[in-house]
Design a protein around this motif. Structure first.
Motif, mmCIF file in Angstrom:
data_model
loop_
_atom_site.group_PDB
_atom_site.id
_atom_site.type_symbol
_atom_site.label_atom_id
_atom_site.label_comp_id
_atom_site.label_asym_id
_atom_site.label_seq_id
_atom_site.Cartn_x
_atom_site.Cartn_y
_atom_site.Cartn_z
ATOM 1 N N LEU A 1 0.798 -1.212 0.000
ATOM 2 C CA LEU A 1 0.000 0.000 0.000
ATOM 3 C C LEU A 1 0.834 1.267 0.000
ATOM 4 C CD1 LEU A 1 -2.647 -1.157 2.554
ATOM 5 C CD2 LEU A 1 -2.905 -1.005 0.094
ATOM 6 N N LYS B 1 3.453 4.214 -0.970
ATOM 7 C CA LYS B 1 3.860 4.983 -2.130
ATOM 8 C C LYS B 1 5.270 5.475 -1.867
ATOM 9 C CE LYS B 1 -0.540 6.749 -3.752
ATOM 10 N NZ LYS B 1 -1.589 7.136 -2.827
ATOM 11 N N ASP C 1 4.208 4.385 -7.596
ATOM 12 C CA ASP C 1 3.604 3.283 -6.850
ATOM 13 C C ASP C 1 4.561 2.101 -6.842
ATOM 14 O OD1 ASP C 1 1.946 1.353 -5.782
ATOM 15 O OD2 ASP C 1 0.174 2.236 -6.736
ATOM 16 N N ASP D 1 0.575 6.925 6.984
ATOM 17 C CA ASP D 1 -0.083 7.354 5.748
ATOM 18 C C ASP D 1 -1.006 6.250 5.232
ATOM 19 O OD1 ASP D 1 1.540 9.595 5.911
ATOM 20 O OD2 ASP D 1 3.143 8.593 4.801
ATOM 21 N N ASP E 1 -5.062 6.443 4.850
ATOM 22 C CA ASP E 1 -5.692 6.129 3.563
ATOM 23 C C ASP E 1 -6.750 5.049 3.696
ATOM 24 O OD1 ASP E 1 -4.311 7.944 2.155
ATOM 25 O OD2 ASP E 1 -2.901 6.533 1.219
ATOM 26 N N LEU E 2 -6.385 3.997 4.430
ATOM 27 C CA LEU E 2 -7.288 2.864 4.600
ATOM 28 C C LEU E 2 -8.567 3.268 5.311
ATOM 29 C CD1 LEU E 2 -5.120 -0.146 5.745
ATOM 30 C CD2 LEU E 2 -6.718 -0.106 3.844
ATOM 31 N N ARG F 1 -9.762 6.205 5.652
ATOM 32 C CA ARG F 1 -10.522 7.177 4.861
ATOM 33 C C ARG F 1 -11.318 6.469 3.765
ATOM 34 N NH1 ARG F 1 -6.634 11.305 3.282
ATOM 35 N NH2 ARG F 1 -6.808 12.030 5.427
ATOM 36 N N SER F 2 -10.680 5.496 3.115
ATOM 37 C CA SER F 2 -11.353 4.813 2.007
ATOM 38 C C SER F 2 -12.538 3.991 2.503
ATOM 39 C CB SER F 2 -10.373 3.908 1.272
ATOM 40 O OG SER F 2 -10.020 2.825 2.105
ATOM 41 N N LYS F 3 -12.535 3.696 3.795
ATOM 42 C CA LYS F 3 -13.600 2.869 4.378
ATOM 43 C C LYS F 3 -14.840 3.707 4.673
ATOM 44 C CE LYS F 3 -14.662 -1.181 5.425
ATOM 45 N NZ LYS F 3 -14.676 -2.257 4.448
ATOM 46 N N LYS F 4 -14.641 5.013 4.797
ATOM 47 C CA LYS F 4 -15.740 5.884 5.238
ATOM 48 C C LYS F 4 -16.765 6.126 4.129
ATOM 49 C CE LYS F 4 -13.726 8.166 9.165
ATOM 50 N NZ LYS F 4 -12.820 9.196 9.602
#
Lengths: 253, 308
Positions: free
Chosen positions: B225, B227, B264, B298, B302-303, B305-308
């Protein structure tokens, strides 16, 4: 059986008692001595003998009971409430011990303390009044049985209570009045017939009567009724505790 | 590796209707350090509390070393030590008595030598006769660890072990945890400090709103995950990114002196070579270069946030 755990809890509670010896032993002894001085020595000499026993001696078993009941309850209630209050109960609840072992540790220690206290008060009483103990073994049996039963009740109160004031509610508002009205200072034969009947609903009558019988061989109610009531109450308390642990009431979420 | 703790379909709904855990499945491997990472209220403490017997699960099961946490509670609990999040101690007890009490409670015969060893390892030996109320916050935290270790557990739960602990002490505690793992103890720690998980864990589970959203080897998680960024200090400032470099994902900063390229690590080609080639063709020189990898923090942000 996790004997190390029972011993750990028991010793922990006993060392707490040693730290608070002033509160747990000395103050009940002083307050009981005051009763003897006032009712035994000062007023007692003006009061007729009851069932052939001097008044000072007559009230000894009831006064021991009064302290035994209230102290058993407070000792056991505080013993389990305090770790709940501070949060240290987590350790007991995560330990490899059964509810029976937890109860044995806490209630055993509370009962030990109040039995010791009862014997100390008895010794104090002997200083003030002329004591006879007709049935010493029965006396000890009543002392132990009552201490255990009311320590179990205290343990239940300590689990139920959600504030320090609730710990004192039952001893002050229920047990003390019941003991005063349960024949500590009088024989129930001295009551009007109607109140003699009513008073039989007071469980403390059976305790005081049985205990007094072990001293002087006279009782307000049948000695087996006394024993039976004490044993019944013990079983009820055990049942409630078993239920508390099987449902996790106030202990687990 | 074999699982020492196996959690299956575990859910917990509190009496108020709050669902703290949603169908969690998780295996903890023997001898690893597992970090359960998540924001406050994610369900970390609930998960630990169920395994340790403080909270009854609504559904699901947990086995520890093959034993069910309810049916085989004696054997299971003998193996487990718990360091709770809150500093809950008996103020009036001495350090020595408190630790000895814990050992007895977990069914072990007294062993003063062993308790001395733990207290020394946790720098509490000097304080053994002090009352707990006289200890500082950091010492109380270490005392709770000493209590949890007093019965020689093979699994240790550390619930937010370094909350409110200063940096120096945190390093000491991490050393203690490493020593324990070296001795074969399985360690599960919860934290919302990412550095802690990054520093300590072999594997990381990210939990948020009662759901375990990812469980991964720490290095793998960061590789998967993460970067990377390549930062180039230019020899001469640029006013804008030249058209010749437009196809690369670039950012100009620091008054046109710094060029940042984000790539990436999962991609087969990083694109660095072609970027450098294009720069040379365009005549843009650089005096220094640096690469940085995104931290677990980080990734975590990200994780979640992406779940929300």
């Amino acid at each position: 059986m996790n004997l190390h755990a029972i011993k750990a809890i028991y010793m922990f509670e006993m060392s707490r008692a040693m730290r608070t010896v002033m509160q747990s032993i000395i103050s009940p002894v002083i307050s009981t001595s005051l009763y003897f001085i006032v009712f035994g020595a000062a007023i007692g000499s003006r009061i007729q003998h009851i069932e052939g026993i001097s008044y000072g001696a007559f009230i000894v078993p009831g006064l021991i009971m009064l302290q035994l009941l209230t102290q058993s309850i407070s000792n056991a209630a505080f013993g389990i409430y305090f770790p709940r209050f501070t949060g240290t109960i987590y350790e007991v609840l995560t330990a490899p011990i059964s509810p029976l072992e937890i109860t044995l540790g806490y209630v055993g220690a509370a009962a030990t303390k109040s039995i010791a206290l009862g014997l100390i008060i008895l010794a104090t009483a002997a200083v003030f009044v002329d004591l006879h103990i007709a049935h010493p073994l029965a006396m000890l049996a009543f002392l132990v049985l009552t201490a255990l039963t009311f320590s179990l009740l205290g343990f239940i109160i300590g689990i139920w209570a959600d504030g320090f004031e609730k710990l004192q509610v039952i001893p002050l508002l229920v047990i003390t009045p019941l003991t005063f009205l349960g024949g500590t200072f009088y024989s129930i034969n001295m009551l009007p017939p109607f109140w003699q009947k009513v008073t039989l609903f007071n469980p403390v009558v059976y305790l005081v009567s049985g205990f007094r019988w072990s001293f002087y061989g006279v009782a307000d109610v049948n000695i087996f009724a006394s024993l039976g009531m004490t044993a019944l109450f013990l079983l009820i308390c055990l049942g409630v505790i078993w239920r508390i642990f099987s449902t996790g009431y106030r202990l687990k979420t | 590796m074999t699982a020492i703790i196996s959690i299956k379909d575990l859910s917990k709904t509190y009496a108020g209707g709050f669902q703290a855990l949603k169908r969690v499945d998780l295996d903890i491997e023997r001898g690893e350090i597992f970090a359960l990472l998540g924001p406050n209220g994610a369900g970390k403490t609930t998960l630990i509390s169920i395994i340790c017997g403080l909270v009854n699960p609504t559904t699901g099961s947990v086995t520890v070393d093959g034993g069910d946490i309810k049916r085989d509670y004696r054997r299971v609990r003998e193996m487990i030590g718990l360091v709770p999040q809150e500093l809950t101690t008996d103020h009036f007890e001495t350090v020595w008595n408190a630790v000895s009490f814990s050992r007895g409670l977990f069914g072990k015969a007294p062993n003063p030598g062993y308790i001395e060893k733990i207290l020394r390892a946790l720098s509490l030996w000097e304080k053994k006769d002090n009352r707990i109320m006289e200890l500082s916050g950091g010492m109380k935290r270490r005392l709770l660890i000493a209590k949890a270790l007093s019965h020689e557990p093979s699994i240790l739960f550390l619930d937010e072990p370094t909350a409110g602990v200063d940096v120096e002490l945190r390093k000491d505690m991490w050393q203690v945890v490493r020593d324990l793992r070296a001795a074969g103890v399985t360690i599960i720690l919860t934290t919302h400090y990412i550095e802690e998980a990054e520093e300590m864990a072999d594997r990381v589970g990210v939990i948020t709103k009662g759901e375990l959203i990812i469980v991964e080897d720490k290095a793998e998680l960061m590789r998967k995950l993460g970067k990377k960024q390549l930062t180039l200090q230019l020899s001469a400032p640029l006013s804008e990114i030249p058209g010749a470099l437009a196809k690369h994902e670039l950012e100009l900063s620091n008054g046109g002196n710094t060029l940042t390229y984000t790539y990436d690590t999962r991609a087969g080609r990083t694109g660095i070579t072609s970027l450098l080639d294009d720069m040379r063709s365009a005549g843009i020189g650089f005096s220094d270069l640096d690469t940085t990898q995104s931290s677990l923090e980080d990734i975590f942000v990200d994780l979640v946030r992406s779940k929300k």
